[in-house]
Design a protein around this motif. Structure first.
Motif, PDB file in Angstrom:
ATOM      1  N   GLN A   5      47.187  34.319  25.468  1.00 25.54           N
ATOM      2  CA  GLN A   5      48.265  34.010  26.321  1.00 25.54           C
ATOM      3  C   GLN A   5      48.968  35.546  26.464  1.00 25.54           C
ATOM      4  OE1 GLN A   5      51.214  31.497  24.942  1.00 25.54           O
ATOM      5  NE2 GLN A   5      52.020  31.084  26.625  1.00 25.54           N
ATOM      6  N   PHE A   6      49.184  35.954  27.607  1.00 25.87           N
ATOM      7  CA  PHE A   6      49.729  37.398  27.862  1.00 25.87           C
ATOM      8  C   PHE A   6      51.014  37.227  28.643  1.00 25.87           C
ATOM      9  CE2 PHE A   6      49.539  41.285  30.865  1.00 25.87           C
ATOM     10  CZ  PHE A   6      49.914  42.247  29.603  1.00 25.87           C
ATOM     11  N   GLN A   7      52.178  37.432  27.913  1.00 24.57           N
ATOM     12  CA  GLN A   7      53.440  37.490  28.593  1.00 24.57           C
ATOM     13  C   GLN A   7      53.772  38.456  29.727  1.00 24.57           C
ATOM     14  OE1 GLN A   7      55.272  34.840  28.217  1.00 24.57           O
ATOM     15  NE2 GLN A   7      53.380  33.904  26.773  1.00 24.57           N
ATOM     16  N   ILE A   8      53.910  38.255  30.967  1.00 18.17           N
ATOM     17  CA  ILE A   8      54.255  38.897  31.885  1.00 18.17           C
ATOM     18  C   ILE A   8      55.559  39.026  32.285  1.00 18.17           C
ATOM     19  CG2 ILE A   8      51.942  39.203  32.704  1.00 18.17           C
ATOM     20  CD1 ILE A   8      52.753  37.203  34.952  1.00 18.17           C
ATOM     21  N   PRO A   9      56.325  40.144  32.862  1.00 14.42           N
ATOM     22  CA  PRO A   9      57.681  40.273  33.297  1.00 14.42           C
ATOM     23  C   PRO A   9      57.823  39.481  34.812  1.00 14.42           C
ATOM     24  CG  PRO A   9      56.698  42.414  33.683  1.00 14.42           C
ATOM     25  CD  PRO A   9      55.568  41.433  32.709  1.00 14.42           C
ATOM     26  N   ASP A  10      58.845  39.265  35.131  1.00 14.26           N
ATOM     27  CA  ASP A  10      59.026  38.530  36.409  1.00 14.26           C
ATOM     28  C   ASP A  10      58.530  39.690  37.732  1.00 14.26           C
ATOM     29  OD1 ASP A  10      59.737  36.836  38.316  1.00 14.26           O
ATOM     30  OD2 ASP A  10      61.699  37.258  38.745  1.00 14.26           O
ATOM     31  N   LEU A  11      57.512  39.523  38.245  1.00 17.47           N
ATOM     32  CA  LEU A  11      56.792  40.421  38.994  1.00 17.47           C
ATOM     33  C   LEU A  11      56.655  39.959  40.296  1.00 17.47           C
ATOM     34  CD1 LEU A  11      53.733  41.492  36.786  1.00 17.47           C
ATOM     35  CD2 LEU A  11      56.001  42.761  37.110  1.00 17.47           C
ATOM     36  N   PRO A  12      56.645  40.737  41.713  1.00 16.61           N
ATOM     37  CA  PRO A  12      56.366  40.368  42.699  1.00 16.61           C
ATOM     38  C   PRO A  12      55.344  39.884  43.060  1.00 16.61           C
ATOM     39  CG  PRO A  12      57.087  42.910  42.731  1.00 16.61           C
ATOM     40  CD  PRO A  12      56.837  42.205  41.531  1.00 16.61           C
ATOM     41  N   VAL A  13      55.281  39.136  44.295  1.00 15.57           N
ATOM     42  CA  VAL A  13      53.833  38.363  44.840  1.00 15.57           C
ATOM     43  C   VAL A  13      52.775  39.509  45.180  1.00 15.57           C
ATOM     44  CG1 VAL A  13      52.869  37.216  46.533  1.00 15.57           C
ATOM     45  CG2 VAL A  13      54.903  36.364  45.535  1.00 15.57           C
ATOM     46  N   GLY A  14      51.484  39.327  44.495  1.00 17.35           N
ATOM     47  CA  GLY A  14      50.679  40.461  44.997  1.00 17.35           C
ATOM     48  C   GLY A  14      49.375  40.571  43.969  1.00 17.35           C
ATOM     49  N   ILE A  15      48.615  41.389  44.227  1.00 20.84           N
ATOM     50  CA  ILE A  15      47.329  41.463  43.327  1.00 20.84           C
ATOM     51  C   ILE A  15      47.657  42.373  42.374  1.00 20.84           C
ATOM     52  CG2 ILE A  15      45.016  42.115  43.749  1.00 20.84           C
ATOM     53  CD1 ILE A  15      44.988  41.121  46.318  1.00 20.84           C
ATOM     54  N   TYR A  16      47.185  42.316  41.083  1.00 17.38           N
ATOM     55  CA  TYR A  16      47.327  43.070  39.875  1.00 17.38           C
ATOM     56  C   TYR A  16      45.966  43.236  39.243  1.00 17.38           C
ATOM     57  CZ  TYR A  16      52.278  42.460  40.664  1.00 17.38           C
ATOM     58  OH  TYR A  16      53.649  42.373  41.401  1.00 17.38           O
ATOM     59  N   TYR A  17      45.881  44.063  38.496  1.00 11.90           N
ATOM     60  CA  TYR A  17      44.640  44.437  37.850  1.00 11.90           C
ATOM     61  C   TYR A  17      44.852  44.507  36.242  1.00 11.90           C
ATOM     62  CZ  TYR A  17      43.095  45.530  42.339  1.00 11.90           C
ATOM     63  OH  TYR A  17      42.615  45.613  43.664  1.00 11.90           O
TER      64      TYR A  17
ATOM     65  N   ASP B 170      49.620  31.118  35.043  1.00 15.37           N
ATOM     66  CA  ASP B 170      50.079  30.034  34.777  1.00 15.37           C
ATOM     67  C   ASP B 170      51.222  29.609  35.721  1.00 15.37           C
ATOM     68  OD1 ASP B 170      50.991  27.574  33.759  1.00 15.37           O
ATOM     69  OD2 ASP B 170      51.445  28.026  31.694  1.00 15.37           O
ATOM     70  N   SER B 171      51.045  28.771  36.838  1.00 17.38           N
ATOM     71  CA  SER B 171      51.867  28.774  37.890  1.00 17.38           C
ATOM     72  C   SER B 171      53.271  28.455  37.392  1.00 17.38           C
ATOM     73  CB  SER B 171      51.304  27.740  38.900  1.00 17.38           C
ATOM     74  OG  SER B 171      51.395  26.294  38.278  1.00 17.38           O
ATOM     75  N   GLY B 172      54.266  29.057  37.980  1.00 16.79           N
ATOM     76  CA  GLY B 172      55.740  28.689  37.572  1.00 16.79           C
ATOM     77  C   GLY B 172      56.211  29.524  36.368  1.00 16.79           C
ATOM     78  N   GLN B 173      55.140  29.825  35.657  1.00 17.63           N
ATOM     79  CA  GLN B 173      55.518  30.682  34.210  1.00 17.63           C
ATOM     80  C   GLN B 173      55.242  32.020  34.575  1.00 17.63           C
ATOM     81  OE1 GLN B 173      56.849  28.791  31.824  1.00 17.63           O
ATOM     82  NE2 GLN B 173      56.619  27.105  33.131  1.00 17.63           N
ATOM     83  N   ARG B 174      55.818  32.856  33.491  1.00 18.64           N
ATOM     84  CA  ARG B 174      55.599  34.371  33.223  1.00 18.64           C
ATOM     85  C   ARG B 174      54.563  34.524  32.302  1.00 18.64           C
ATOM     86  NH1 ARG B 174      61.888  36.607  33.013  1.00 18.64           N
ATOM     87  NH2 ARG B 174      62.373  35.804  35.062  1.00 18.64           N
ATOM     88  N   THR B 175      53.411  33.816  32.458  1.00 19.48           N
ATOM     89  CA  THR B 175      52.096  33.530  31.521  1.00 19.48           C
ATOM     90  C   THR B 175      50.886  34.118  32.276  1.00 19.48           C
ATOM     91  OG1 THR B 175      53.399  32.168  30.081  1.00 19.48           O
ATOM     92  CG2 THR B 175      50.941  32.537  29.683  1.00 19.48           C
ATOM     93  N   LEU B 176      50.198  35.080  31.758  1.00 22.81           N
ATOM     94  CA  LEU B 176      48.985  35.162  32.365  1.00 22.81           C
ATOM     95  C   LEU B 176      47.870  34.963  31.277  1.00 22.81           C
ATOM     96  CD1 LEU B 176      47.301  36.401  34.530  1.00 22.81           C
ATOM     97  CD2 LEU B 176      47.326  38.625  33.529  1.00 22.81           C
TER      98      LEU B 176
ATOM     99  N   VAL C  57      52.694  47.643  34.675  1.00 21.09           N
ATOM    100  CA  VAL C  57      53.750  46.931  34.694  1.00 21.09           C
ATOM    101  C   VAL C  57      53.981  46.114  33.381  1.00 21.09           C
ATOM    102  CG1 VAL C  57      53.693  46.820  37.154  1.00 21.09           C
ATOM    103  CG2 VAL C  57      52.495  45.423  36.093  1.00 21.09           C
ATOM    104  N   ALA C  58      52.801  45.821  32.844  1.00 22.75           N
ATOM    105  CA  ALA C  58      53.088  45.160  31.287  1.00 22.75           C
ATOM    106  C   ALA C  58      52.001  45.326  30.258  1.00 22.75           C
ATOM    107  CB  ALA C  58      52.927  43.490  31.722  1.00 22.75           C
ATOM    108  N   SER C  59      52.199  45.543  29.086  1.00 23.70           N
ATOM    109  CA  SER C  59      51.408  45.924  28.302  1.00 23.70           C
ATOM    110  C   SER C  59      51.537  45.175  27.143  1.00 23.70           C
ATOM    111  CB  SER C  59      51.185  47.406  27.907  1.00 23.70           C
ATOM    112  OG  SER C  59      50.372  47.709  27.080  1.00 23.70           O
ATOM    113  N   GLN C  60      50.240  44.605  26.339  1.00 24.61           N
ATOM    114  CA  GLN C  60      50.381  43.965  25.108  1.00 24.61           C
ATOM    115  C   GLN C  60      49.140  44.329  24.127  1.00 24.61           C
ATOM    116  OE1 GLN C  60      51.144  39.887  25.722  1.00 24.61           O
ATOM    117  NE2 GLN C  60      50.283  39.289  23.649  1.00 24.61           N
ATOM    118  N   LYS C  61      49.376  44.541  22.893  1.00 19.47           N
ATOM    119  CA  LYS C  61      48.358  44.691  21.960  1.00 19.47           C
ATOM    120  C   LYS C  61      48.189  43.283  21.162  1.00 19.47           C
ATOM    121  CE  LYS C  61      47.128  47.431  17.901  1.00 19.47           C
ATOM    122  NZ  LYS C  61      47.601  48.243  17.147  1.00 19.47           N
TER     123      LYS C  61
END
Length: 94
Positions: A63-75, A18-24, A49-53
């Motif tokens: 909705q998966f909350q993510i921390p403030d992460l650097p730009v990049g590719i994540y899996y 979600d652009s501009g948010q800490r949400t995936l 770098v993040a985990s959620q049950k």
């Protein structure tokens, strides 16, 4: 021999930030059993770098909350117990 109805259907994982948010946002298509899921976000080095049950995933977008992460590719990996159900990649841009 199993019929087509008895075979496990493959699960497809779609992930988008979600652009501009800490949400995936995650969409799990073909999930046949409504059991708890463990979702992990890994960097390109394989570090979690993040985990959620998710206790009750249902059939809607997650909705998966993510921390403030650097730009990049994540899996993003999705597990049910010790079984890997799906993996997807997501690009985070600022």
């Amino acid at each position: 021999m199993e019929s087509a109805d008895e075979q496990a259907s493959p699960m497809h994982l779609l992930a988008w930030p979600d652009s501009g948010q800490r949400t995936l946002w995650l969409r799990l298509e073909g999930l046949s059993v409504n059991k708890p899921l463990q979702i992990k976000l890994l960097n390109t080095l394989g570090t979690v770098v993040a985990s959620q049950k998710i206790v009750n995933p249902g059939n809607s977008d997650i909705q998966f909350q993510i921390p403030d992460l650097p730009v990049g590719i994540y899996y993003c990996t999705v597990y049910q117990g010790n079984v890997l159900l799906g993996i997807g990649s997501v690009s985070l841009v600022k």
